[in-house]
Design a protein around this motif. Sequence first.
Motif, PDB file in Angstrom:
ATOM      1  N   CYS A 110     -16.474 -23.773 -18.788  1.00  0.00           N
ATOM      2  CA  CYS A 110     -14.981 -24.116 -18.919  1.00  0.00           C
ATOM      3  C   CYS A 110     -14.048 -23.267 -19.308  1.00  0.00           C
ATOM      4  N   LEU A 111     -14.545 -22.411 -20.545  1.00  0.00           N
ATOM      5  CA  LEU A 111     -13.537 -21.413 -21.160  1.00  0.00           C
ATOM      6  C   LEU A 111     -13.341 -20.289 -20.251  1.00  0.00           C
ATOM      7  N   ARG A 112     -14.340 -20.056 -19.559  1.00  0.00           N
ATOM      8  CA  ARG A 112     -14.279 -18.932 -18.431  1.00  0.00           C
ATOM      9  C   ARG A 112     -13.203 -19.224 -17.326  1.00  0.00           C
ATOM     10  N   MET A 113     -13.486 -20.552 -16.749  1.00  0.00           N
ATOM     11  CA  MET A 113     -12.712 -21.039 -15.695  1.00  0.00           C
ATOM     12  C   MET A 113     -11.175 -21.099 -16.363  1.00  0.00           C
ATOM     13  N   GLN A 114     -10.924 -21.517 -17.601  1.00  0.00           N
ATOM     14  CA  GLN A 114      -9.692 -21.649 -17.994  1.00  0.00           C
ATOM     15  C   GLN A 114      -9.058 -20.150 -18.254  1.00  0.00           C
ATOM     16  N   GLN A 115      -9.731 -19.375 -18.521  1.00  0.00           N
ATOM     17  CA  GLN A 115      -9.151 -18.009 -18.769  1.00  0.00           C
ATOM     18  C   GLN A 115      -8.819 -17.313 -17.455  1.00  0.00           C
ATOM     19  N   GLU A 116      -9.873 -17.693 -16.433  1.00  0.00           N
ATOM     20  CA  GLU A 116      -9.547 -17.246 -15.210  1.00  0.00           C
ATOM     21  C   GLU A 116      -8.253 -17.954 -14.632  1.00  0.00           C
ATOM     22  N   GLN A 117      -7.941 -19.159 -14.907  1.00  0.00           N
ATOM     23  CA  GLN A 117      -6.779 -19.740 -14.385  1.00  0.00           C
ATOM     24  C   GLN A 117      -5.685 -19.404 -14.973  1.00  0.00           C
ATOM     25  N   PHE A 118      -5.839 -19.108 -16.470  1.00  0.00           N
ATOM     26  CA  PHE A 118      -4.710 -18.534 -16.971  1.00  0.00           C
ATOM     27  C   PHE A 118      -4.247 -17.119 -16.634  1.00  0.00           C
ATOM     28  N   ARG A 119      -5.287 -16.512 -16.419  1.00  0.00           N
ATOM     29  CA  ARG A 119      -4.970 -15.004 -15.844  1.00  0.00           C
ATOM     30  C   ARG A 119      -4.215 -14.955 -14.491  1.00  0.00           C
ATOM     31  N   CYS A 120      -4.773 -15.831 -13.471  1.00  0.00           N
ATOM     32  CA  CYS A 120      -4.270 -16.093 -12.244  1.00  0.00           C
ATOM     33  C   CYS A 120      -2.903 -16.668 -12.351  1.00  0.00           C
ATOM     34  N   SER A 121      -2.538 -17.493 -13.331  1.00  0.00           N
ATOM     35  CA  SER A 121      -1.265 -18.253 -13.214  1.00  0.00           C
ATOM     36  C   SER A 121      -0.261 -17.012 -13.831  1.00  0.00           C
ATOM     37  N   LEU A 122      -0.789 -16.133 -14.690  1.00  0.00           N
ATOM     38  CA  LEU A 122      -0.090 -15.148 -15.583  1.00  0.00           C
ATOM     39  C   LEU A 122       0.304 -14.268 -14.371  1.00  0.00           C
ATOM     40  N   GLU A 123      -0.753 -13.684 -13.758  1.00  0.00           N
ATOM     41  CA  GLU A 123      -0.526 -12.472 -12.460  1.00  0.00           C
ATOM     42  C   GLU A 123       0.433 -13.261 -11.467  1.00  0.00           C
ATOM     43  N   LYS A 124       0.371 -14.533 -11.221  1.00  0.00           N
ATOM     44  CA  LYS A 124       1.218 -15.159 -10.089  1.00  0.00           C
ATOM     45  C   LYS A 124       2.794 -15.203 -10.780  1.00  0.00           C
ATOM     46  N   GLN A 125       2.964 -15.406 -12.035  1.00  0.00           N
ATOM     47  CA  GLN A 125       4.217 -15.603 -12.542  1.00  0.00           C
ATOM     48  C   GLN A 125       4.823 -14.001 -12.530  1.00  0.00           C
ATOM     49  N   ILE A 126       3.740 -12.892 -13.076  1.00  0.00           N
ATOM     50  CA  ILE A 126       4.415 -11.817 -12.978  1.00  0.00           C
ATOM     51  C   ILE A 126       4.852 -11.341 -11.624  1.00  0.00           C
TER      52      ILE A 126
ATOM     53  N   GLU B 110       5.778 -13.470  -9.161  1.00  0.00           N
ATOM     54  CA  GLU B 110       6.930 -14.034  -8.791  1.00  0.00           C
ATOM     55  C   GLU B 110       8.210 -13.314  -9.394  1.00  0.00           C
ATOM     56  N   ARG B 111       7.977 -13.216 -10.925  1.00  0.00           N
ATOM     57  CA  ARG B 111       9.032 -12.340 -11.677  1.00  0.00           C
ATOM     58  C   ARG B 111       9.454 -11.059 -10.823  1.00  0.00           C
ATOM     59  N   GLN B 112       8.296 -10.374 -10.492  1.00  0.00           N
ATOM     60  CA  GLN B 112       8.574  -8.951  -9.730  1.00  0.00           C
ATOM     61  C   GLN B 112       9.367  -9.307  -8.535  1.00  0.00           C
ATOM     62  N   GLN B 113       9.091 -10.397  -7.748  1.00  0.00           N
ATOM     63  CA  GLN B 113       9.596 -10.608  -6.477  1.00  0.00           C
ATOM     64  C   GLN B 113      11.037 -11.230  -6.354  1.00  0.00           C
ATOM     65  N   ALA B 114      11.279 -11.988  -7.662  1.00  0.00           N
ATOM     66  CA  ALA B 114      12.635 -12.398  -7.851  1.00  0.00           C
ATOM     67  C   ALA B 114      13.469 -11.162  -8.229  1.00  0.00           C
ATOM     68  N   ARG B 115      12.848 -10.282  -9.144  1.00  0.00           N
ATOM     69  CA  ARG B 115      13.661  -9.014  -9.226  1.00  0.00           C
ATOM     70  C   ARG B 115      13.857  -8.409  -8.121  1.00  0.00           C
ATOM     71  N   ILE B 116      12.993  -8.117  -7.212  1.00  0.00           N
ATOM     72  CA  ILE B 116      13.072  -7.272  -6.005  1.00  0.00           C
ATOM     73  C   ILE B 116      14.271  -8.098  -5.281  1.00  0.00           C
ATOM     74  N   ASP B 117      14.063  -9.250  -5.032  1.00  0.00           N
ATOM     75  CA  ASP B 117      15.160 -10.074  -4.398  1.00  0.00           C
ATOM     76  C   ASP B 117      16.559 -10.025  -4.837  1.00  0.00           C
ATOM     77  N   GLU B 118      16.630  -9.885  -6.120  1.00  0.00           N
ATOM     78  CA  GLU B 118      17.818  -9.883  -6.694  1.00  0.00           C
ATOM     79  C   GLU B 118      18.481  -8.633  -6.449  1.00  0.00           C
ATOM     80  N   MET B 119      17.571  -7.580  -6.431  1.00  0.00           N
ATOM     81  CA  MET B 119      18.107  -6.203  -6.254  1.00  0.00           C
ATOM     82  C   MET B 119      18.635  -6.082  -4.886  1.00  0.00           C
TER      83      MET B 119
END
Length: 293
Positions: A74-90, A92-101
Amino acid sequence: MLEKEEAERTRRLARKVQDFREQKQQNKSRREFDLWDPNQLWKGFPGLHSNNDPYCGLASMQCFSGEDLEKATCLRMQQEQFRCSLEKQIQERQQARIDEMYIDDLHDKLRLAMETRAAQLAKLEESCRISMRCAMANANKAQAAEMAEQRCHEYRREQEANLKEIQNQIKSDLLSEKPQVTQYSGAPCPVLPHRWKGMTAEQRAVIRKAQEAQRHEKEAQRQAEQARDAEWESQAKCLAQAAMELEEQERELCAEFRRGLGSFNQQLASEQRAHQNYLNSIIYTNQYPHLRA
């Protein structure tokens, strides 16, 4: 001094006893510690090795307080999920910055295009305005020239008409001094008004004679009116004098009447007094002259 040494010795002894207890007499070193150990059940090996054991149902569970056999997974799955969520947020933020630019770039390009278009329209409008001004100026000049030429033609035509009229007036009978031109036997009026040049000396003499006769007649009427007014004034004065005389006579008669009335009243009063005296002295006292005799 001795008391202090005794107290210090007692304190050192108590410290040694406490240290011995903490080092040599712990709860874990006792023989009966395994009987009342609170973690005894946690230390024991559970009979259930996994949650997927087909031979153990719900009633075969041995530990319920926070047991999780797949905690690491469960810890590994949570860490993987957190990593995926973090990468997705990164991402999305990069895409939002690109869209804004990209949007900012589009806005800049659009603003630049609008400014360029506005400058072009301003230049075009200015050129159109200049063309309109030139065309209007040319039209005004042409119209002014046409109006000036028209005024010149009208002035020349008016001068020619005035000259012709002057010549006609000079040549016609209108400005002549002949009295015959004002007379026309066939007309209802023997004198033509539009050709009349004034009265002759004989006509003026007749008019003056008539005016003199009217003046004498007016003077006679005025004198007659003055005489009539004087007569009316004299009659009014006579009437006023007669009225004054009548008023004077009336006042005299009134005064004489008042005097006569006063004497009559005095006589009547004396008679009344005599009668009253007679009554008081003779009648009211029962004394009569024949009885007294």
